[in-house]
Design an enzyme around this catalytic site. Structure first.
Site, PDB file in Angstrom:
ATOM      1  N   TYR A  35      38.421  38.746  34.151  1.00  0.00           N
ATOM      2  CA  TYR A  35      37.310  38.070  33.473  1.00  0.00           C
ATOM      3  C   TYR A  35      37.618  37.915  31.985  1.00  0.00           C
ATOM      4  O   TYR A  35      37.866  36.839  31.504  1.00  0.00           O
ATOM      5  CB  TYR A  35      36.001  38.833  33.695  1.00  0.00           C
ATOM      6  CG  TYR A  35      34.799  38.088  33.164  1.00  0.00           C
ATOM      7  CD1 TYR A  35      34.240  37.040  33.889  1.00  0.00           C
ATOM      8  CD2 TYR A  35      34.227  38.412  31.942  1.00  0.00           C
ATOM      9  CE1 TYR A  35      33.146  36.328  33.397  1.00  0.00           C
ATOM     10  CE2 TYR A  35      33.129  37.721  31.452  1.00  0.00           C
ATOM     11  CZ  TYR A  35      32.599  36.680  32.175  1.00  0.00           C
ATOM     12  OH  TYR A  35      31.517  35.986  31.687  1.00  0.00           O
TER      13      TYR A  35
ATOM     14  N   SER B 266      33.435  31.795  36.334  1.00  0.00           N
ATOM     15  CA  SER B 266      32.771  31.528  35.066  1.00  0.00           C
ATOM     16  C   SER B 266      33.798  31.607  33.935  1.00  0.00           C
ATOM     17  O   SER B 266      34.759  30.849  33.931  1.00  0.00           O
ATOM     18  CB  SER B 266      31.607  32.500  34.869  1.00  0.00           C
ATOM     19  OG  SER B 266      30.741  32.046  33.869  1.00  0.00           O
TER      20      SER B 266
ATOM     21  N   ASP C 209      24.440  24.535  39.784  1.00  0.00           N
ATOM     22  CA  ASP C 209      24.848  25.497  38.766  1.00  0.00           C
ATOM     23  C   ASP C 209      24.447  24.940  37.404  1.00  0.00           C
ATOM     24  O   ASP C 209      25.114  24.057  36.864  1.00  0.00           O
ATOM     25  CB  ASP C 209      26.361  25.734  38.822  1.00  0.00           C
ATOM     26  CG  ASP C 209      26.808  26.845  37.880  1.00  0.00           C
ATOM     27  OD1 ASP C 209      25.989  27.280  37.044  1.00  0.00           O
ATOM     28  OD2 ASP C 209      27.967  27.273  37.985  1.00  0.00           O
TER      29      ASP C 209
ATOM     30  N   HIS D 209      25.161  29.318  40.075  1.00  0.00           N
ATOM     31  CA  HIS D 209      26.254  30.055  39.445  1.00  0.00           C
ATOM     32  C   HIS D 209      26.644  31.287  40.249  1.00  0.00           C
ATOM     33  O   HIS D 209      27.726  31.825  40.057  1.00  0.00           O
ATOM     34  CB  HIS D 209      25.844  30.453  38.030  1.00  0.00           C
ATOM     35  CG  HIS D 209      26.983  30.794  37.137  1.00  0.00           C
ATOM     36  ND1 HIS D 209      27.997  29.905  36.831  1.00  0.00           N
ATOM     37  CD2 HIS D 209      27.294  31.936  36.474  1.00  0.00           C
ATOM     38  CE1 HIS D 209      28.872  30.479  36.024  1.00  0.00           C
ATOM     39  NE2 HIS D 209      28.464  31.712  35.792  1.00  0.00           N
TER      40      HIS D 209
END
Length: 700
Positions: A470, A551, A634, A670
């Site tokens: 991430y 993301s 999203d 999302h």
């Protein structure tokens, strides 16, 4: 499985362009920014048809993966119970229910007598209505709960009577990024945004979310009579979050400028009657500069308690005396990061992140230096439930191979009363069959932690590897359970690794700063070096390695595919931020300038232009297979990022590298609140795609 070349759909390239810092930026897929356009809908349909056609030869494997994911998810799971009005309420999922059900019982040792209090599965026919937040009135007679539809960030709030189990007529719409903050029993404060234009599909819009304002809803009235109590029109991008103090005497508004790790705290005394809210509240700017992150924990009269990062980047606990603004340090900063803190009665529960593993401590306000540890296994605190005014506390711990273990305790004697309430158990999963280790590898002059999970026995350079990351927004990736991942471990003999790269919060603000804005390239370098470490230690090879992220993590893996395509054979980019020149122009994207900078500023643009996935696609036979995953609702990272990116990949490399495919889920957002049925189908597609490209063989 055959990996024969496929023919991509014909996609129009427009002559559109825009000027940025004196440069002409081609924008050939600008029309895909309009989700309502027929051409966009046709593009989405063509991409989904292509993906389905491509996966058809692997249908037998996909069916096996889907069935095993379904079986693995089909286990009873119980969330943390809370005590309200003399009864215990908790979320429960029997296994394959699309949404967990709120149950209640008189006693925790008599769960067989529990009754359904609120079943979100009855709110929609396809299971896409999810309860995202809830809060009890002061007398614990009414529960206000926020519902989102199709995965959107938009919510509406309803109110349920605990006695009748029926909803009141009250409905509050246009709520987003909001707490539910009850004031006594008369109503609640919430944050809302302007209503969308009539006919706009809620959750599919792309307009920037600005001009938040705090309102008060009085029970028994309609929303059009709600009172606006706070707004900062000169700062339309500020994000506002309201809560009411423990004593019910103050309204506390936390103000954030996007996702910057700093905030303001403004406080107003509340009047004696709700009608007086129509008069302007008088706010004291308790924290009036963006110099640290403050989180309200509770108050004793005019003394308010907060966690704080000002002069303490790994966080400390302080008190502030309201009349004088005098700050007193309660729990000083430690070498590890204070991940969570809650105040129950006069006791602080403190969750510290120690080398990316949660450790729980407690101390009393009267003797804050006498900090004691709760004896819990290694893992992550997934959830907790407590009230300042109650003795009862519950918390849930999870890890890579531990679905969930929920504990209860009495705050008057945390260690002596600590008990296991329930274990979530997955049939056919024996944690003793697997190994979890943590290693530290070099990336430049920094040591990066990485977890590696695999079945006991030999791991070789031929082993299938899934590397996850991430690296952004001060978010830490600690050990957590994901049922679909265990299918990869069990049935593909896979190796799963999480690299705790810079940009996250694993080691405090310095770690975050080391991977954002001008330092963002460190994230990609750290992640590529994670793969190199694995391969150097004969844990898979580039030909057997897939990378995945969502993301900001989608940005991560897409940028790495551009920068080091030969290091991976497969990329799964989920709901990624991919157009780094325009991300700030859509929905809540303006909040992300905290990590990416503002592309409209020349110095920031010169940083993002070097890694923007959409703008750094190049012709190369080395490109790995790329699967771009998004949802049509999203409204966090709008799907136009994914659509333009996959179109660019297909156009630039029509016959070389790849393949480059997209999977666009209908009525999904999302990720939060996604129904179990969609989780099963998406996981089956993703892991089958991965196995197809890294040579992972299914084992029953």
């Amino acid at each position: 499985m055959s990996l024969k070349r496929i023919l991509y759909p014909a996609v129009r390239r427009s002559s559109a362009a825009y000027t940025l810092h004196g440069r002409t930026i081609p924008e050939p897929y600008d029309y895909l920014e309009n989700p309502a356009a027929e051409e966009t809908k046709a593009f989405v349909q063509a991409q989904n048809d292509l993906f389905e056609s491509y996966m058809q030869p692997a249908a037998s494997i996909r069916d096996k993966v889907a069935e095993r994911v379904r079986v693995t998810l089909d286990y009873p799971r119980t969330e943390c119970p809370g005590l309200h009005g003399g009864k215990y309420y908790y979320k429960f999922n029997s296994g394959l229910q699309n949404q967990s059900v709120i149950m209640r019982t008189q006693a925790l040792d008599r769960l067989e007598e529990a009754e359904v209090f609120l079943d979100p599965n009855t709110l929609s026919s396809d299971g896409t209505s999810a309860v995202r937040d809830s809060e009890w009135s002061k007398d614990e007679r009414l529960l206000a709960y926020a519902v989102s539809e199709k995965g959107s960030d938009w919510m509406h709030i309803r109110v349920r009577d605990a006695t009748t189990k029926e909803d009141l007529p009250d409905v509050v719409h246009w709520v987003k990024f909001s707490r539910i903050a009850w004031w006594r029993n008369e109503g609640f404060f919430y944050t809302r945004y302007a209503a969308l234009a009539e006919g706009v599909d809620k959750g599919a819009e792309t307009d920037s979310a600005t001009d938040a304002h705090v309102c008060f809803h009085r029970i028994g009235t309609t929303q059009d009579s709600d009172i606006e109590v706070f707004r900062v029109p000169e700062h339309p991008n500020w994000i506002l979050e309201a809560e009411v103090s423990d004593c019910q005497a103050y309204l506390i508004v936390t103000i954030s400028d996007g996702c910057e790790p700093n905030n303001l705290i403004w406080i107003a005394p509340l009047p004696s009657a709700t009608d007086d809210l129509k008069k302007p509240l008088s706010f004291l700017k308790l924290v009036d500069t963006f110099e640290g992150s403050y989180e309200y924990l509770g108050n004793d009269g005019e003394t308010l308690f907060f966690t704080c990062t000002k002069d303490a980047p790994r966080k400390k606990v302080i008190s502030i005396h309201l009349p004088t603004k005098e700050v007193t340090e309660i729990v000083p900063e430690r070498t590890s990061v204070l991940n969570h803190a809650v105040l129950v009665r006069d006791t602080l529960l403190l969750v510290y992140l120690e080398d990316v593993k949660d450790v729980v401590y407690y101390c009393h306000l009267a003797s804050p230096l006498d900090v004691r540890q709760l004896p819990l296994p290694i893992g992550s605190i997934h959830d907790y439930s407590c009230e300042r005014s109650h003795d009862f506390v519950s918390l849930k711990l999870t890890s890579f191979l531990l679905p969930g273990r929920t504990y209860t305790l009495d705050i008057r004697d945390p260690e002596g009363t600590l008990r296991v309430f329930v274990d979530d158990v997955v049939k056919g999963l024996d944690p003793s069959d697997f190994v979890t280790e943590q290693v530290f590898y070099e990336s430049g002059d920094v040591k990066i932690p990485m977890f590696i999970v695999h079945r006991k026995g030999a791991v070789t350079s031929s082993s299938p590897v899934l590397l996850y990351g991430y690296g952004g927004f001060n978010i830490s990736l600690s050990p957590y359970f994901a049922a679909p991942r265990t299918v990869f471990l069990q049935h593909f003999d896979g190796v799963f690794a999480i690299a705790n790269i810079r940009g996250g919060g694993e080691y405090g603000q310095a770690w975050h700063d080391g991977g954002r804005r001008a330092q963002k390239q460190n994230c990609f370098t750290d992640f590529v070096n994670a793969a190199k470490y694995l391969h150097a230690h004969e844990i898979g090879s580039p030909a057997t390695t897939a990378i995945m992220g969502g993301s900001n993590g989608g940005l991560l893996v897409a940028a790495c595919a551009n920068q080091a395509p030969a290091e991976f054979r497969c990329v799964v980019c989920q709901v990624g931020v991919l157009d780094m020149y325009k991300f700030h122009k859509f929905t809540i994207g303006h909040a992300w300038t905290s990590d990416y900078g503002n592309p409209d500023v020349k110095e920031d643009f010169e940083v993002v232009e070097k890694y923007s996935p959409l703008h750094n696609v190049r012709a190369s036979p080395d490109y790995p297979a790329v699967l771009v995953v998004t949802g049509d609702h999203d409204d966090r990272v709008v799907p136009l990022h994914s659509l333009k990116y996959v179109a660019a990949l297909q156009h630039t490399n029509p016959t070389e590298g790849g393949p480059f495919l997209a999977r666009i889920e209908v009525s999904a957002g999302h990720g939060a609140g996604k129904p179990t049925s969609k989780i099963v189908r998406e996981a089956a597609d993703i892991y089958t795609f991965i196995s197809k490209h890294i040579g992972a063989v299914w084992h029953d």
